[in-house]
Design an enzyme around this catalytic site. Structure first.
Site, PDB file in Angstrom:
ATOM      1  N   ARG A 128      -0.459  -5.582  33.940  1.00  0.00           N
ATOM      2  CA  ARG A 128      -1.705  -4.987  33.444  1.00  0.00           C
ATOM      3  C   ARG A 128      -2.887  -5.773  34.004  1.00  0.00           C
ATOM      4  NH1 ARG A 128      -3.981  -0.377  31.584  1.00  0.00           N
ATOM      5  NH2 ARG A 128      -4.890  -0.511  29.496  1.00  0.00           N
ATOM      6  N   THR A 417      -2.979   8.370  35.748  1.00  0.00           N
ATOM      7  CA  THR A 417      -1.823   7.487  35.737  1.00  0.00           C
ATOM      8  C   THR A 417      -0.680   8.229  36.417  1.00  0.00           C
ATOM      9  OG1 THR A 417      -2.597   6.503  33.657  1.00  0.00           O
ATOM     10  CG2 THR A 417      -0.282   6.206  34.152  1.00  0.00           C
ATOM     11  N   THR A 435      -1.132   2.819  37.112  1.00  0.00           N
ATOM     12  CA  THR A 435      -2.406   3.463  36.767  1.00  0.00           C
ATOM     13  C   THR A 435      -3.601   2.795  37.427  1.00  0.00           C
ATOM     14  OG1 THR A 435      -3.765   4.197  34.894  1.00  0.00           O
ATOM     15  CG2 THR A 435      -2.757   2.028  34.720  1.00  0.00           C
ATOM     16  N   GLU A 437      -6.388   3.988  35.554  1.00  0.00           N
ATOM     17  CA  GLU A 437      -7.040   4.479  34.343  1.00  0.00           C
ATOM     18  C   GLU A 437      -7.629   5.856  34.570  1.00  0.00           C
ATOM     19  OE1 GLU A 437      -8.736   4.478  30.301  1.00  0.00           O
ATOM     20  OE2 GLU A 437      -9.519   5.238  32.153  1.00  0.00           O
ATOM     21  N   GLU A 454     -10.065  -0.163  34.359  1.00  0.00           N
ATOM     22  CA  GLU A 454      -9.165  -0.461  33.240  1.00  0.00           C
ATOM     23  C   GLU A 454      -9.840  -1.140  32.058  1.00  0.00           C
ATOM     24  OE1 GLU A 454      -6.072   1.199  32.542  1.00  0.00           O
ATOM     25  OE2 GLU A 454      -6.053   0.703  34.653  1.00  0.00           O
ATOM     26  N   SER A 481      -2.810  -0.633  26.198  1.00  0.00           N
ATOM     27  CA  SER A 481      -2.441   0.558  26.952  1.00  0.00           C
ATOM     28  C   SER A 481      -1.490   1.410  26.127  1.00  0.00           C
ATOM     29  CB  SER A 481      -1.750   0.162  28.262  1.00  0.00           C
ATOM     30  OG  SER A 481      -1.203   1.280  28.910  1.00  0.00           O
ATOM     31  N   SER A 482      -1.431   2.694  26.458  1.00  0.00           N
ATOM     32  CA  SER A 482      -0.429   3.586  25.869  1.00  0.00           C
ATOM     33  C   SER A 482       0.705   3.888  26.830  1.00  0.00           C
ATOM     34  CB  SER A 482      -1.082   4.903  25.436  1.00  0.00           C
ATOM     35  OG  SER A 482      -1.958   4.696  24.364  1.00  0.00           O
ATOM     36  N   GLY A 502      -0.964  10.243  31.124  1.00  0.00           N
ATOM     37  CA  GLY A 502      -1.641  11.061  30.116  1.00  0.00           C
ATOM     38  C   GLY A 502      -2.552  10.322  29.175  1.00  0.00           C
ATOM     39  N   GLY A 503      -2.990   9.093  29.510  1.00  0.00           N
ATOM     40  CA  GLY A 503      -3.850   8.357  28.590  1.00  0.00           C
ATOM     41  C   GLY A 503      -3.124   8.123  27.272  1.00  0.00           C
TER      42      GLY A 503
END
Length: 595
Positions: A128, A417, A435, A437, A454, A481-482, A502-503
């Protein structure tokens, strides 16, 4: 906005045709129509036909599923030559950064979940992006202390975190690779130098964002040549990207985190007109990929495993599934509104906990054990015993190793993503979500790749109701993050590899596909194609133009506010049984290939 023809074909199949979507305030990336990639192999074309007809791809030895056929073919070449899933991932990611630059690339970050076929161990790597050391918690606030408008924060250098993807590629190869490192970039370099056909998806997304893409000269010159958006089918070359990949192929990740590429990244961020950032050479030099313990949740006799904090994915998916465990979704089936009442409210409860407790565990204590404790899940599950929508939800009170009071987060998390699922001939399995973002990230481009935005995944506010927010901005911190790269184990062996872009809707997409596969018996192609219904934040979103709309009135009768919306997942899944079965989401351009 594009809408996938294949999605409508999938909706007509004789299978349970209802699914869940997460409720979010900003729509995800648009879908895309099936494409005609002129240079695809016969195997890739057959894979596209299978996807569009709702059939999984079957293989015996290995399988790769990703978001663009050219990237999948690059990974398949590596696996065909005896490379590992880690080797194939590097080739796939290198091509994705070229042909799907709006979604992922060298300027972004990723989470990787790895099952080792020899040892049986599960490992997760956190790549990340990190906040620059010079930021303050007020990064995304006005002089009056109010949150910035979201797109004002996104576009420019302010939102750029230290990229992690290049170092992740090197770390994965060091641990699990067998193929020659330089050769893994050959396909991407060739496509960048000789050119590739612009896909309808890329062309459509460029046409949707002329204002953002025209703000900075390098970005405008690439995506809006002569002031006009790229057109589907035209040949696009990226010699700067090829040069960057050649340096990384020759020198490793050090070529990215130091030297001329690093200097160009920092200069691009810090000189961004109107919205400069604070990234420094020191931030790049100090970046490290972190190995973290996997987070696993029990469901239907299996272990659903993924990435822990700073990802909220595995924890929130685990909360949803753990809350649903006592309920017989298999008997109810996907056509019963009661299934969607249970799934919707379980998701709302899980997101309440996510907003209160989940963030980078290097900076705040996260009650991972408490949230997944069977006793806590039982308490949350009891809240679903009614017969209509919960009037309101709030975070629970899980056991803490270190108690802290935290305010409720209100951060947005947007696509773009991409997700990669791979199984190799040695029995290794890889699930990686990658990703930059938002679509096209910060809209800043250097050395042939886009830089992430991000940092906007942090909470713009620092406090809520007098309590500090766990996911607030801090120097060196990784934003929550998801992303939910997932490997499902049964008796210690992988049976499913899955994930999605998909966020914040990623969590709902993955949870739904898991339920479809594990409870409703759908194969992986059926599970990733079914229409979405998701309720993360109070409004039940159902996928526009699909059979999910049949649930609109029944859900409203249960007390939900319901909204039909475009819902562009990008689920890519592989099931492992007597054969490998691959499924690619028909809403995007991906395929599954295997042998």
């Amino acid at each position: 906005m594009f809408r996938p023809l294949a999605l409508f074909l999938a909706c007509q199949m004789a299978l349970p045709a209802l699914a869940q979507q997460t409720s979010d305030t900003v729509a995800p990336e648009a879908g895309t129509a099936p494409t005609a990639f002129g240079t695809l192999s016969d195997a890739a074309r057959t894979a596209m036909e299978n996807r569009d007809a709702g059939r999984p791809v079957e293989a015996q030895d290995w399988m790769v599923v990703a978001a663009n056929p050219l990237a999948v073919e690059a990974g398949a070449d590596v696996l065909r030559d005896g490379g590992t899933a880690a080797d194939a991932m590097i080739a796939v990611q290198a091509v994705l950064g070229l042909v799907e630059p709006q979604s992922s690339g060298l300027g972004g970050g990723a989470f990787l979940v790895w099952y080792d076929g020899e040892s049986g161990e599960l490992t997760t790597l956190d790549a990340r992006e990190t906040a620059p050391r010079r930021v303050t918690p007020q990064l995304f606030q006005t002089a009056e202390g109010e949150p910035l408008e979201f797109l004002d924060a996104v576009v420019g250098g302010r939102s750029v975190g230290t990229p992690g993807t290049p170092m992740l590629l090197e770390e994965a190869h060091r641990r699990w690779g067998k193929a020659s490192w330089p050769g893994l970039f050959d396909d991407a370099i060739r496509l960048a130098e000789e050119g590739f056909e612009v896909s309808p998806r890329l062309a459509g997304l460029v046409a949707d964002d002329p204002e953002g893409l025209s703000r900075f000269p390098a970005t405008a010159a690439y995506f809006l040549p002569g002031g006009q958006p790229l057109r589907s089918g035209e040949l696009l070359k990226n010699p700067d990207y090829a040069a960057t990949l050649r340096k990384i192929a020759a020198e490793g990740a050090d070529a990215f985190y130091g030297g001329s590429i690093a200097e160009d990244i920092v200069a691009t961020v810090r000189s961004a007109e109107g919205n400069p950032g604070q990234l420094s050479l020191g931030d790049l030099a100090d970046y490290r990929v972190v190995e973290r313990p996997p987070v696993c949740a029990a469901y239907r006799g299996a272990q659903v495993c993924g990435m822990g904090p700073p990802s909220s994915g595995a924890l929130t998916v685990g909360l949803i599934l753990g809350t649903l465990e006592p309920y017989d979704l298999a008997t109810l089936g996907p056509r019963d509104p009661e299934s969607w009442r249970l799934i919707g409210d379980a998701t709302r409860l899980a997101f309440a906990d996510r907003g209160r407790y989940m963030a980078d565990s290097d900076f705040v204590p996260v009650p991972v054990k408490g949230l997944l404790d069977p006793a806590y899940l039982s308490v949350r599950s009891e809240l679903l015993r009614g017969d209509d929508a919960l009037p309101e939800v709030s975070a629970g009170e899980p056991a803490y190793d270190h108690a802290q009071l935290r305010g409720q987060d209100e951060s947005l998390e947007l696509p773009s993503t991409s997700h990669i699922s791979i199984v190799d001939a040695d029995g290794n399995a890889l699930s990686m979500t990658t990703t930059i973002e938002n679509g096209f990230g910060s809209r800043l481009m250097t050395n042939g790749f886009l830089l992430n935005n991000e940092l906007t995944d942090f909470s713009f506010r620092t406090h809520a109701d007098g309590w500090p927010i766990a996911n607030r901005v801090e120097p060196g911190k990784r934003p929550r993050s998801s992303m939910s790269p997932t490997i499902v184990l049964r008796d210690g062996k992988p049976v499913l590899v899955i994930g999605s872009p998909g966020g914040s809707t990623i969590i709902g997409y993955v949870a739904q596909a898991l339920i479809a596969h594990l409870d409703w018996g759908m194969d992986v192609q059926q599970a990733v194609a079914m229409p979405h219904l998701v309720n993360s934040f109070g409004t039940y979103q159902i996928e526009l133009g699909t059979t999910a709309e049949e649930m609109q009135q029944p859900l409203a009768d249960l007390g939900y506010e319901v909204k039909a919306a475009e819902m562009t997942s990008g689920l890519h899944a592989i099931s492992l049984g007597t054969t490998l079965l691959g499924g690619a989401d028909p809403r995007r351009e991906g395929i599954a290939l295997g042998q």
